[in-house]
Design a protein around this motif. Sequence first.
Motif, PDB file in Angstrom:
ATOM      1  N   THR A  73       0.835  -1.214   0.000  1.00  0.00           N
ATOM      2  CA  THR A  73       0.000   0.000   0.000  1.00  0.00           C
ATOM      3  C   THR A  73       0.864   1.255   0.000  1.00  0.00           C
ATOM      4  OG1 THR A  73      -0.009   0.136   2.387  1.00  0.00           O
ATOM      5  CG2 THR A  73      -1.776  -1.152   1.369  1.00  0.00           C
ATOM      6  N   SER A  74       0.250   2.370  -0.398  1.00  0.00           N
ATOM      7  CA  SER A  74       0.957   3.661  -0.379  1.00  0.00           C
ATOM      8  C   SER A  74       1.489   3.944   1.013  1.00  0.00           C
ATOM      9  CB  SER A  74       0.009   4.797  -0.773  1.00  0.00           C
ATOM     10  OG  SER A  74      -0.484   4.609  -2.052  1.00  0.00           O
ATOM     11  N   LYS A  75       0.662   3.665   1.972  1.00  0.00           N
ATOM     12  CA  LYS A  75       1.038   3.962   3.348  1.00  0.00           C
ATOM     13  C   LYS A  75       2.339   3.268   3.710  1.00  0.00           C
ATOM     14  CE  LYS A  75      -0.860   2.024   7.109  1.00  0.00           C
ATOM     15  NZ  LYS A  75      -1.801   1.697   8.187  1.00  0.00           N
ATOM     16  N   GLU A  76       2.450   1.994   3.338  1.00  0.00           N
ATOM     17  CA  GLU A  76       3.662   1.244   3.684  1.00  0.00           C
ATOM     18  C   GLU A  76       4.866   1.793   2.959  1.00  0.00           C
ATOM     19  OE1 GLU A  76       1.410  -2.953   4.547  1.00  0.00           O
ATOM     20  OE2 GLU A  76       2.888  -2.839   2.943  1.00  0.00           O
ATOM     21  N   VAL A  77       4.676   2.113   1.693  1.00  0.00           N
ATOM     22  CA  VAL A  77       5.776   2.667   0.908  1.00  0.00           C
ATOM     23  C   VAL A  77       6.291   3.935   1.553  1.00  0.00           C
ATOM     24  CG1 VAL A  77       6.381   3.732  -1.294  1.00  0.00           C
ATOM     25  CG2 VAL A  77       4.987   1.666  -1.261  1.00  0.00           C
ATOM     26  N   ILE A  78       5.338   4.811   1.873  1.00  0.00           N
ATOM     27  CA  ILE A  78       5.731   6.113   2.428  1.00  0.00           C
ATOM     28  C   ILE A  78       6.439   5.921   3.769  1.00  0.00           C
ATOM     29  CG2 ILE A  78       4.893   8.347   3.245  1.00  0.00           C
ATOM     30  CD1 ILE A  78       2.551   8.033   1.292  1.00  0.00           C
ATOM     31  N   ARG A  79       5.896   5.028   4.583  1.00  0.00           N
ATOM     32  CA  ARG A  79       6.495   4.824   5.901  1.00  0.00           C
ATOM     33  C   ARG A  79       7.942   4.360   5.818  1.00  0.00           C
ATOM     34  NH1 ARG A  79       2.119   1.902   9.811  1.00  0.00           N
ATOM     35  NH2 ARG A  79       1.370   3.828  10.794  1.00  0.00           N
ATOM     36  N   LEU A  80       8.156   3.405   4.929  1.00  0.00           N
ATOM     37  CA  LEU A  80       9.522   2.887   4.799  1.00  0.00           C
ATOM     38  C   LEU A  80      10.455   3.956   4.253  1.00  0.00           C
ATOM     39  CD1 LEU A  80       8.843  -0.776   3.728  1.00  0.00           C
ATOM     40  CD2 LEU A  80      10.343  -0.036   5.580  1.00  0.00           C
ATOM     41  N   GLN A  81       9.989   4.719   3.290  1.00  0.00           N
ATOM     42  CA  GLN A  81      10.826   5.790   2.744  1.00  0.00           C
ATOM     43  C   GLN A  81      11.104   6.840   3.804  1.00  0.00           C
ATOM     44  OE1 GLN A  81      12.402   5.768  -0.170  1.00  0.00           O
ATOM     45  NE2 GLN A  81      11.512   3.734  -0.398  1.00  0.00           N
ATOM     46  N   THR A  82      10.119   7.072   4.687  1.00  0.00           N
ATOM     47  CA  THR A  82      10.322   8.015   5.787  1.00  0.00           C
ATOM     48  C   THR A  82      11.462   7.535   6.677  1.00  0.00           C
ATOM     49  OG1 THR A  82       7.968   8.534   5.766  1.00  0.00           O
ATOM     50  CG2 THR A  82       9.203   9.239   7.680  1.00  0.00           C
ATOM     51  N   ALA A  83      11.461   6.232   6.976  1.00  0.00           N
ATOM     52  CA  ALA A  83      12.524   5.676   7.813  1.00  0.00           C
ATOM     53  C   ALA A  83      13.879   5.877   7.159  1.00  0.00           C
ATOM     54  CB  ALA A  83      12.256   4.200   8.069  1.00  0.00           C
ATOM     55  N   LEU A  84      13.932   5.596   5.860  1.00  0.00           N
ATOM     56  CA  LEU A  84      15.178   5.794   5.106  1.00  0.00           C
ATOM     57  C   LEU A  84      15.599   7.260   5.141  1.00  0.00           C
ATOM     58  CD1 LEU A  84      14.827   3.651   1.855  1.00  0.00           C
ATOM     59  CD2 LEU A  84      16.667   3.518   3.544  1.00  0.00           C
ATOM     60  N   LEU A  85      14.612   8.120   4.971  1.00  0.00           N
ATOM     61  CA  LEU A  85      14.878   9.558   4.942  1.00  0.00           C
ATOM     62  C   LEU A  85      15.486  10.022   6.259  1.00  0.00           C
ATOM     63  CD1 LEU A  85      14.527  12.260   3.445  1.00  0.00           C
ATOM     64  CD2 LEU A  85      12.241  12.401   4.392  1.00  0.00           C
ATOM     65  N   LYS A  86      14.907   9.574   7.347  1.00  0.00           N
ATOM     66  CA  LYS A  86      15.428   9.960   8.666  1.00  0.00           C
ATOM     67  C   LYS A  86      16.862   9.498   8.823  1.00  0.00           C
ATOM     68  CE  LYS A  86      11.243   9.775  11.471  1.00  0.00           C
ATOM     69  NZ  LYS A  86      10.577   8.932  12.456  1.00  0.00           N
ATOM     70  N   PHE A  87      17.117   8.246   8.376  1.00  0.00           N
ATOM     71  CA  PHE A  87      18.460   7.681   8.465  1.00  0.00           C
ATOM     72  C   PHE A  87      19.445   8.531   7.661  1.00  0.00           C
ATOM     73  CE2 PHE A  87      21.490   4.584   9.409  1.00  0.00           C
ATOM     74  CZ  PHE A  87      22.167   4.174   8.271  1.00  0.00           C
TER      75      PHE A  87
END
Lengths: 208, 598
Positions: free
Chosen positions: B96-110
Amino acid sequence: SPYFFFFFFFFWNNSFHTMANFGELVLVLGDLHIPHRANAIPEKFRRMLVPGKMQHVICTGNVGTEQYEDLRELAPNLHVVQGDFGGESFPETRVVQVGQFRIGVIHGHQVIPWKSHEALARMRRKLCVDILISGHTHKNEVVEHDGHFHINPGSITGAYSSITRDVTPSFVLLAVQSDKVVCYVYELIKGEVEVSKTEFSKKADHLL
Amino acid sequence: AQAYLIDCIIQVFPDEYHIETLSILLAVCPKLRDKVNIRTILQSLMDRLATYYAEEELLDGELDTNEVKKSVFNDSFPMFEHCVQNVYNARGPKLTSKEVIRLQTALLKFSLKCYPGNMEQVNRCLGTCITFIRQAAQVGALANQTTLPEEDGAFELDEASVVELEKMLSIPLDSLALKVLQLDHYSDLLRFLPWENRRDVSMTMLGAIDSSGDTPNTVKELEELFSIISPVIKDPEEDEEDDGMRDSQEEINLVSKLVHLLHHHDLNVTHEMLVVARNHLSESGENRESHLLVPVVFASLGLVNLIQTKKGEGQKEEITEPKEEETPATEGESTTEDAPKHKKATSTPLGCRKVFVFIQTTITMLAKSNAELAVKLFLHAALASDALLDPSSDDKEDFTQITHELLVQAFFLHEEEINEPKSQRRCVVNMVAALLACKSLTNQDYESLVTKSAQYAAKLLKKEDQCEMVTMCSHLFYPIHKGENGYSNPQRTLECLQRSLKLADASTVASPGSVYLFVDLLEHYVYFFEHNNPVITEAYVTGLIALIKEHLESYKATGSAASVAVANADAQFQQLLNDIKRKQTDSKLADRFKLIQM
C-alpha cells in the motif's frame, strides 16, 4: 571600562537575594513592530531578558502582534502605552511609581515637534513626573533637562524608522534604589552588546 | 515468532557485529512472513546504526580506523534502500501507499542523520514515493475505468497515507529549510496532500525558514515558495470547516517575517522579489490583505535606505535595465549573470522613485480594508521621501513632489474614509505631527495642507478633541525649525490658540475636569512667547495665568466632582509656573520672561 562590564554581567546572573542590593529593576523597551517591520528581538538581547529578575517592564508602545505575552512573563508588572501602530486598547500615558521616582510613559508620536526636549518637558510637567520615558524616534537617549530626565529606550528590534536613518537596536534597564537611579543603556553594535550608564538621584522637588 | 526472534537478534548483538553482518540480516528481511512488521525492524536497525555512527564520529573523529566500518558506513544507505526495494517486491500487489511512504520516511530519517547534506539520497526517497503513488493512481484509474487524472492532485490519497506523507515532507524542513525547493519531487509530492495538510507543512516550512534565516536566492525560487505556501496565505475558503485549529495570527506572522528575509545584493532583484511577494499577498483576501501588505511597505522603505546608502558609497550596481514593474521577470536572474560586458556601462541603478511608486500602489491596495492604517503608511512614506532631500547633493531626483503627493493621498483618504471619532483623532494627531516634521515642501503646498489640518481639527466630534487638536495645529503655523524663508504665519498661530481657548471654556462649563485644557494652552502660549512669536505677547500669558488661577480656585471652593482631574491640572499648573519663574532668572530668557506677571 572592562571592570564595569564584567561586574555587570556577573550581577545579571546573580540570584534574587543579591539582586535586592541593586534595588528595583525596571526594564524599559519599545517600538518592536513585530512583524510589521522586524522579525524578532535580537538573539543577544533575548538571552538577557530572563523572567524573574525584574519588577517592572515599561513599554513605550508598538509591541506588534506577537510579543505581548512574552513581555508579560518577564516581570510581575507590565506597563504598556499606546503606540501609533496598533495597541489602541492601551492608554496613551501612564505613570509608574518606583522607589521615590514618579516615572511617566508616553509613546511620543503625539508630542510635537518630534525630537524636541522642550516638547517632552511639556508632557513631563503634565504628568508631574521626575522621569519621562518616551519612544517613537527609535533613537536611544538619556538626557537631563531642567533638573529632570528624559529617557528613550530606542527600538529593541532596530526596526525601520522614517525619521531616524540608521537605527541601532537598544533598550534600557533602570536600577532604582529609593532615591537613586542607575540607568543602563544596552545597544547592539556590529553584533556585540555595549553598555553605558548614567546615575542620578532625587533631591527635593527635582533631580540632580 | 519471526518478529520476536529478529528483534532479539537486533537487541542482543553489539553494533560492531551488526555492521559486519548487515548485508546478511538485510537479505533475510524480505523473506520474512507478511505479518512481520519489517518497518519497525528496519527502523530499529537504522536507529542503532545512526546512534553508533554518531558516537563513533565523536570518539574517533573519523571512521577510517576500520576499513570495514568505513565501507559499511558508505554502503549502509544503499543496502537499506535495496532491502526496502526487495521488501516491496516481496509484498507484490498487496503493497500500500502507506507502507511505501512509511519505509521511505525511515530511510529519509536515516539519511538526514547519518548523511546530512546528501540531497541525492533524499531525492531517491522522494522519487520512490512519487513513482509508487503515480502508479497507484494509474492502477486506480484502470480499475475504475476512468481516465488517468491529469494533475497529480486530482488523485485522492487515502487518509492514512496523507498522514504519513505529511510527516515525511515535514521531516527534512528542520535541517534543510529552503533547500527543499532544490529537491526534485518535493513540490510534486505536496500536491497529493489535501489543502489542510499542505497548510500545516507550509507552516512548518515557514517556521524553519524563519529559524534558519535562509532567504530565496532568486525570484524563481521565491515564486516556487509562494506556490507551495499558498494555503497559508489565503483566507479560509467558504466551504472550509473551521476546526478552530487554524491560527490566523500565527500564519500572518510567519508570512510577514518571510517578507523581511527577502534580500539580494542586487537591489533590483530585491525589488522584484517584493513585487512577487505583493502579487501573491494581495490575493490573500480582505481579512488578511492589510496585515500582509504592511511588511511589504516597510521592506520597500528599507530598500529606499539601502539605495541611498549605496549611492553614498559611490557604488553602481551591476544590473539590467529596470524592468516593467508588473511582470515578475523570471529571466531576471539569468540576465544578471549573463549580462554582456558592454551592458555594465549603460545599466542604471534602481531608483528611489520607482520604489516609491510601488509603495504608493501597495498602500492604496490595503486602504480598502484598513483606511486608518493606510493613512499612517502614507504619512510614513511621505516622511521617508522628505528625508531624501539633500540640498548639497547633485542628485537630480526631486522628492518634494513625491512627498507632497503622498501627504495629499493621506489627507484625502482621511477625508473620505475615516469616520469613527477616535480613529479621526488618531489620524489628525499623526497628520499634524508628520506635516510639522516635513522639511522639503514648498511654502504653498505646506500652507494648503496646514489649512486643511486645522479644518479637520476643528471638525472633530468632541469639544475636548477639537480644543486639543486645534492647539496642536498652532505649531504648524509657526514652525520653530523652519529657516528664514520657511513658512511662518504668527497670526494664525494666535488665532488657533484663541479658538482653543473658547473651546476650553465651553468644555469646562460642562465638565470642570477639562480645566487641564487651559493649562495645556498656557504651555503653548509660553512656548511661542519664548520662541519670539511677534503677536503672542506677555499680555496673553499673564491673562491666561490669572484665568487659570480663577478657575482652579472656584473649583476647589465648590469641591468639584472632578477633583482628581482638577488636582492634576493644578499640579501641572504649578510645575509650569515654576518653570516660568526659573526662566525669569535665566540669563538668556530673563528679559523676556520678566514681563510676565504672576
